[in-house]
Scaffold this motif. Structure first.
Motif, PDB file in Angstrom:
ATOM      1  N   SER A 120       0.833  -1.207   0.000  1.00  0.00           N
ATOM      2  CA  SER A 120       0.000   0.000   0.000  1.00  0.00           C
ATOM      3  C   SER A 120       0.868   1.259   0.000  1.00  0.00           C
ATOM      4  O   SER A 120       0.526   2.260  -0.643  1.00  0.00           O
ATOM      5  CB  SER A 120      -0.943  -0.003   1.200  1.00  0.00           C
ATOM      6  OG  SER A 120      -0.226  -0.116   2.415  1.00  0.00           O
ATOM      7  N   HIS A 121       1.991   1.221   0.697  1.00  0.00           N
ATOM      8  CA  HIS A 121       2.897   2.364   0.674  1.00  0.00           C
ATOM      9  C   HIS A 121       3.553   2.500  -0.695  1.00  0.00           C
ATOM     10  O   HIS A 121       3.707   3.602  -1.231  1.00  0.00           O
ATOM     11  CB  HIS A 121       3.961   2.216   1.759  1.00  0.00           C
ATOM     12  CG  HIS A 121       4.818   3.431   1.916  1.00  0.00           C
ATOM     13  ND1 HIS A 121       4.406   4.555   2.584  1.00  0.00           N
ATOM     14  CD2 HIS A 121       6.066   3.692   1.461  1.00  0.00           C
ATOM     15  CE1 HIS A 121       5.353   5.465   2.558  1.00  0.00           C
ATOM     16  NE2 HIS A 121       6.380   4.965   1.869  1.00  0.00           N
ATOM     17  N   VAL A 177       3.943   5.230  -5.655  1.00  0.00           N
ATOM     18  CA  VAL A 177       4.665   5.355  -6.917  1.00  0.00           C
ATOM     19  C   VAL A 177       3.692   5.396  -8.088  1.00  0.00           C
ATOM     20  O   VAL A 177       3.720   6.319  -8.906  1.00  0.00           O
ATOM     21  CB  VAL A 177       5.662   4.193  -7.098  1.00  0.00           C
ATOM     22  CG1 VAL A 177       6.277   4.224  -8.493  1.00  0.00           C
ATOM     23  CG2 VAL A 177       6.747   4.264  -6.045  1.00  0.00           C
ATOM     24  N   VAL A 178       2.845   4.394  -8.184  1.00  0.00           N
ATOM     25  CA  VAL A 178       1.916   4.348  -9.305  1.00  0.00           C
ATOM     26  C   VAL A 178       0.847   5.410  -9.188  1.00  0.00           C
ATOM     27  O   VAL A 178       0.212   5.767 -10.175  1.00  0.00           O
ATOM     28  CB  VAL A 178       1.276   2.948  -9.431  1.00  0.00           C
ATOM     29  CG1 VAL A 178       2.262   1.950  -9.993  1.00  0.00           C
ATOM     30  CG2 VAL A 178       0.735   2.453  -8.121  1.00  0.00           C
ATOM     31  N   GLY A 179       0.636   5.958  -8.008  1.00  0.00           N
ATOM     32  CA  GLY A 179      -0.290   7.069  -7.874  1.00  0.00           C
ATOM     33  C   GLY A 179       0.248   8.335  -8.525  1.00  0.00           C
ATOM     34  O   GLY A 179      -0.499   9.119  -9.095  1.00  0.00           O
ATOM     35  N   GLY A 190      -1.938  10.888  -1.342  1.00  0.00           N
ATOM     36  CA  GLY A 190      -2.342  11.152   0.033  1.00  0.00           C
ATOM     37  C   GLY A 190      -2.982   9.950   0.693  1.00  0.00           C
ATOM     38  O   GLY A 190      -2.710   9.651   1.859  1.00  0.00           O
ATOM     39  N   PHE A 191      -3.809   9.245  -0.060  1.00  0.00           N
ATOM     40  CA  PHE A 191      -4.455   8.053   0.479  1.00  0.00           C
ATOM     41  C   PHE A 191      -3.428   6.983   0.837  1.00  0.00           C
ATOM     42  O   PHE A 191      -3.468   6.395   1.923  1.00  0.00           O
ATOM     43  CB  PHE A 191      -5.449   7.512  -0.545  1.00  0.00           C
ATOM     44  CG  PHE A 191      -6.103   6.222  -0.143  1.00  0.00           C
ATOM     45  CD1 PHE A 191      -7.068   6.204   0.848  1.00  0.00           C
ATOM     46  CD2 PHE A 191      -5.768   5.031  -0.761  1.00  0.00           C
ATOM     47  CE1 PHE A 191      -7.687   5.021   1.223  1.00  0.00           C
ATOM     48  CE2 PHE A 191      -6.373   3.844  -0.399  1.00  0.00           C
ATOM     49  CZ  PHE A 191      -7.337   3.831   0.596  1.00  0.00           C
ATOM     50  N   ALA A 192      -2.495   6.726  -0.101  1.00  0.00           N
ATOM     51  CA  ALA A 192      -1.489   5.694   0.146  1.00  0.00           C
ATOM     52  C   ALA A 192      -0.574   6.068   1.304  1.00  0.00           C
ATOM     53  O   ALA A 192      -0.223   5.228   2.139  1.00  0.00           O
ATOM     54  CB  ALA A 192      -0.671   5.435  -1.122  1.00  0.00           C
ATOM     55  N   LEU A 193      -0.181   7.340   1.375  1.00  0.00           N
ATOM     56  CA  LEU A 193       0.685   7.778   2.473  1.00  0.00           C
ATOM     57  C   LEU A 193      -0.046   7.709   3.809  1.00  0.00           C
ATOM     58  O   LEU A 193       0.538   7.329   4.824  1.00  0.00           O
ATOM     59  CB  LEU A 193       1.166   9.214   2.219  1.00  0.00           C
ATOM     60  CG  LEU A 193       2.263   9.378   1.159  1.00  0.00           C
ATOM     61  CD1 LEU A 193       2.513  10.842   0.884  1.00  0.00           C
ATOM     62  CD2 LEU A 193       3.550   8.704   1.631  1.00  0.00           C
ATOM     63  N   TRP A 194      -1.320   8.048   3.805  1.00  0.00           N
ATOM     64  CA  TRP A 194      -2.092   7.962   5.042  1.00  0.00           C
ATOM     65  C   TRP A 194      -2.222   6.514   5.486  1.00  0.00           C
ATOM     66  O   TRP A 194      -2.153   6.217   6.687  1.00  0.00           O
ATOM     67  CB  TRP A 194      -3.468   8.571   4.813  1.00  0.00           C
ATOM     68  CG  TRP A 194      -4.355   8.505   6.023  1.00  0.00           C
ATOM     69  CD1 TRP A 194      -4.273   9.269   7.150  1.00  0.00           C
ATOM     70  CD2 TRP A 194      -5.446   7.608   6.231  1.00  0.00           C
ATOM     71  NE1 TRP A 194      -5.253   8.918   8.045  1.00  0.00           N
ATOM     72  CE2 TRP A 194      -5.987   7.888   7.508  1.00  0.00           C
ATOM     73  CE3 TRP A 194      -6.016   6.594   5.480  1.00  0.00           C
ATOM     74  CZ2 TRP A 194      -7.066   7.193   8.035  1.00  0.00           C
ATOM     75  CZ3 TRP A 194      -7.100   5.899   5.989  1.00  0.00           C
ATOM     76  CH2 TRP A 194      -7.613   6.194   7.252  1.00  0.00           C
ATOM     77  N   GLN A 195      -2.378   5.600   4.525  1.00  0.00           N
ATOM     78  CA  GLN A 195      -2.461   4.185   4.853  1.00  0.00           C
ATOM     79  C   GLN A 195      -1.204   3.688   5.549  1.00  0.00           C
ATOM     80  O   GLN A 195      -1.270   2.814   6.416  1.00  0.00           O
ATOM     81  CB  GLN A 195      -2.658   3.362   3.568  1.00  0.00           C
ATOM     82  CG  GLN A 195      -4.054   3.427   2.973  1.00  0.00           C
ATOM     83  CD  GLN A 195      -5.029   2.570   3.760  1.00  0.00           C
ATOM     84  OE1 GLN A 195      -5.734   3.055   4.638  1.00  0.00           O
ATOM     85  NE2 GLN A 195      -5.075   1.301   3.450  1.00  0.00           N
ATOM     86  N   SER A 196      -0.057   4.230   5.164  1.00  0.00           N
ATOM     87  CA  SER A 196       1.209   3.736   5.708  1.00  0.00           C
ATOM     88  C   SER A 196       1.756   4.619   6.816  1.00  0.00           C
ATOM     89  O   SER A 196       2.875   4.401   7.290  1.00  0.00           O
ATOM     90  CB  SER A 196       2.252   3.627   4.587  1.00  0.00           C
ATOM     91  OG  SER A 196       2.473   4.891   4.011  1.00  0.00           O
ATOM     92  N   GLY A 197       1.008   5.617   7.237  1.00  0.00           N
ATOM     93  CA  GLY A 197       1.473   6.471   8.324  1.00  0.00           C
ATOM     94  C   GLY A 197       2.033   7.793   7.868  1.00  0.00           C
ATOM     95  O   GLY A 197       2.244   8.699   8.666  1.00  0.00           O
ATOM     96  N   GLY A 198       2.341   7.917   6.593  1.00  0.00           N
ATOM     97  CA  GLY A 198       2.773   9.191   6.026  1.00  0.00           C
ATOM     98  C   GLY A 198       4.199   9.600   6.303  1.00  0.00           C
ATOM     99  O   GLY A 198       4.595  10.721   5.974  1.00  0.00           O
ATOM    100  N   ALA A 199       5.015   8.731   6.907  1.00  0.00           N
ATOM    101  CA  ALA A 199       6.388   9.102   7.221  1.00  0.00           C
ATOM    102  C   ALA A 199       7.325   8.696   6.102  1.00  0.00           C
ATOM    103  O   ALA A 199       7.426   7.510   5.778  1.00  0.00           O
ATOM    104  CB  ALA A 199       6.825   8.429   8.523  1.00  0.00           C
ATOM    105  N   ALA A 249     -11.180   3.937   1.500  1.00  0.00           N
ATOM    106  CA  ALA A 249     -10.913   3.467   0.135  1.00  0.00           C
ATOM    107  C   ALA A 249     -12.027   3.804  -0.847  1.00  0.00           C
ATOM    108  O   ALA A 249     -11.747   4.289  -1.951  1.00  0.00           O
ATOM    109  CB  ALA A 249     -10.643   1.954   0.154  1.00  0.00           C
ATOM    110  N   PRO A 250     -13.326   3.566  -0.516  1.00  0.00           N
ATOM    111  CA  PRO A 250     -14.376   3.910  -1.490  1.00  0.00           C
ATOM    112  C   PRO A 250     -14.396   5.400  -1.845  1.00  0.00           C
ATOM    113  O   PRO A 250     -14.603   5.755  -3.004  1.00  0.00           O
ATOM    114  CB  PRO A 250     -15.662   3.493  -0.765  1.00  0.00           C
ATOM    115  CG  PRO A 250     -15.235   2.456   0.213  1.00  0.00           C
ATOM    116  CD  PRO A 250     -13.882   2.893   0.673  1.00  0.00           C
ATOM    117  N   ALA A 251     -14.173   6.254  -0.860  1.00  0.00           N
ATOM    118  CA  ALA A 251     -14.164   7.692  -1.136  1.00  0.00           C
ATOM    119  C   ALA A 251     -13.006   8.057  -2.059  1.00  0.00           C
ATOM    120  O   ALA A 251     -13.164   8.847  -3.006  1.00  0.00           O
ATOM    121  CB  ALA A 251     -14.059   8.468   0.174  1.00  0.00           C
ATOM    122  N   ALA A 252     -11.826   7.479  -1.805  1.00  0.00           N
ATOM    123  CA  ALA A 252     -10.675   7.748  -2.658  1.00  0.00           C
ATOM    124  C   ALA A 252     -10.908   7.205  -4.063  1.00  0.00           C
ATOM    125  O   ALA A 252     -10.547   7.848  -5.061  1.00  0.00           O
ATOM    126  CB  ALA A 252      -9.413   7.120  -2.056  1.00  0.00           C
TER     127      ALA A 252
END
Length: 307
Positions: free
Chosen positions: A114-115, A119-121, A156-165, A288-291
């Motif tokens: 997910s993090h 890249v593909v985002g 933003g969604f992917a970074l939020w999923q992984s904690g954003g660090a 996920a559905p909103a994103a």
């Protein structure tokens, strides 16, 4: 080479960002199928890493893909590419065949899928930007605004999923993003002059000697434990993502244009997240559905703006 490929005039090649309107539906479907194939790449790589090291996974996938590509070229008695094609083939090889797989595999040793979807985002935006700089294409402000918005939503969604660090792995991922954008754009241009599968096949064959030497070293230096997951993951990244996926992806880009095709990849991170849940057992949050809805809106806007 098909009649359409052989009949493409030089001026159409020079402005490959303009889509072939006679087959937009087919081109969009091919590009979408390519995105679906690519969405499985990270989960399959994670499977392969369960029993092999990152260098072994990268070099072995290149060897398998190169052997398959060589057999296809021999069976089709395909002539060697023209001299003018080789510089672009080298860019494709360095970006999509070597650089992106190696850098993302190194990142996935410790990063979640997910993090890595960050890249593909961001890839559609960098691919469209590279293609615009490379070809001199001009797109509307609406196109760029929707592309940036879609990339921001996915990232933003992917970074939020992984904690954003940000981590060291992010450096690998962002480097992979840049080299892959160049490879995609040059591959899309080449696919207007030769069939897409030949673009993929020639770059794989081009990498085969170095890949074979690298695989011999990697397999002796890294531990190998073959499991069902390892074999399935390696086969998918070698055949599904690297050969079949790139083949239909480049053909789709040749028909509808690099910039428009690249925007379809905005859906790829969300597909990857779904596969991560199904295949790897990762959790998918209610966001996920909103994103997904936001990304689909952005894709629709970029497609309309590109027309």
């Amino acid at each position: 080479m098909t009649a359409h490929d052989s009949a493409t005039p030089p001026v159409a090649i020079a402005v490959d960002h303009r889509p072939d309107r006679s087959g937009l539906g087919t081109g969009t479907m091919l590009a979408a199928l390519g995105v679906a194939a690519f969405s499985l790449t990270f989960p399959a790589t994670a499977w392969a890493l369960e029993g092999m090291g990152p260098w072994s996974v990268t070099t072995c996938r290149l060897v398998l893909g190169g052997l398959l590509a060589g057999a296809a070229l021999l069976a089709g008695r395909v002539a060697r590419p023209a001299r003018r094609h080789w510089p672009a083939l080298l860019v494709v090889a360095g970006g999509t065949i070597v650089g992106f797989p190696l850098l993302t595999t190194l990142a996935l040793r410790t990063s979640t899928t997910s993090h890595a979807a960050v890249v593909v985002g961001l890839l559609p935006l960098t691919t469209a930007a590279y293609a615009a700089l490379r070809t001199g294409a001009r797109h509307s402000r609406l196109f760029w605004a929707a592309a940036v918005a879609g990339a921001a939503v996915v990232a933003g969604f992917a970074l939020w999923q992984s904690g954003g660090a940000p981590t060291t792995e992010d450096l690998y991922l962002f480097a992979a993003l840049l080299v892959c954008a160049a490879g995609y754009s040059e591959g899309g241009r080449l696919a207007r002059e030769m069939p897409g599968w030949q673009v993929t096949a020639w770059v794989l064959v081009l990498c085969l000697p170095v890949a074979a030497a690298g695989a011999a070293w990697a397999l002796s230096a890294e531990p190998v434990r073959l499991t069902a997951h390892t074999v399935a993951g390696l086969l998918w990244v070698a055949v599904g993502s690297q050969f079949v996926g790139l083949w239909i992806w480049y053909r789709g880009m040749a028909v509808i244009g690099v910039a428009r095709a690249s925007q379809l990849q905005l859906a790829q991170p969300l597909l990857t997240l779904v596969w991560s849940v199904v295949l790897l057992g990762e959790r998918l949050t209610p966001a996920a559905p909103a994103a997904a809805l936001a990304v689909l809106v952005c894709i629709g806007v970029t497609q309309r703006a590109a027309r």
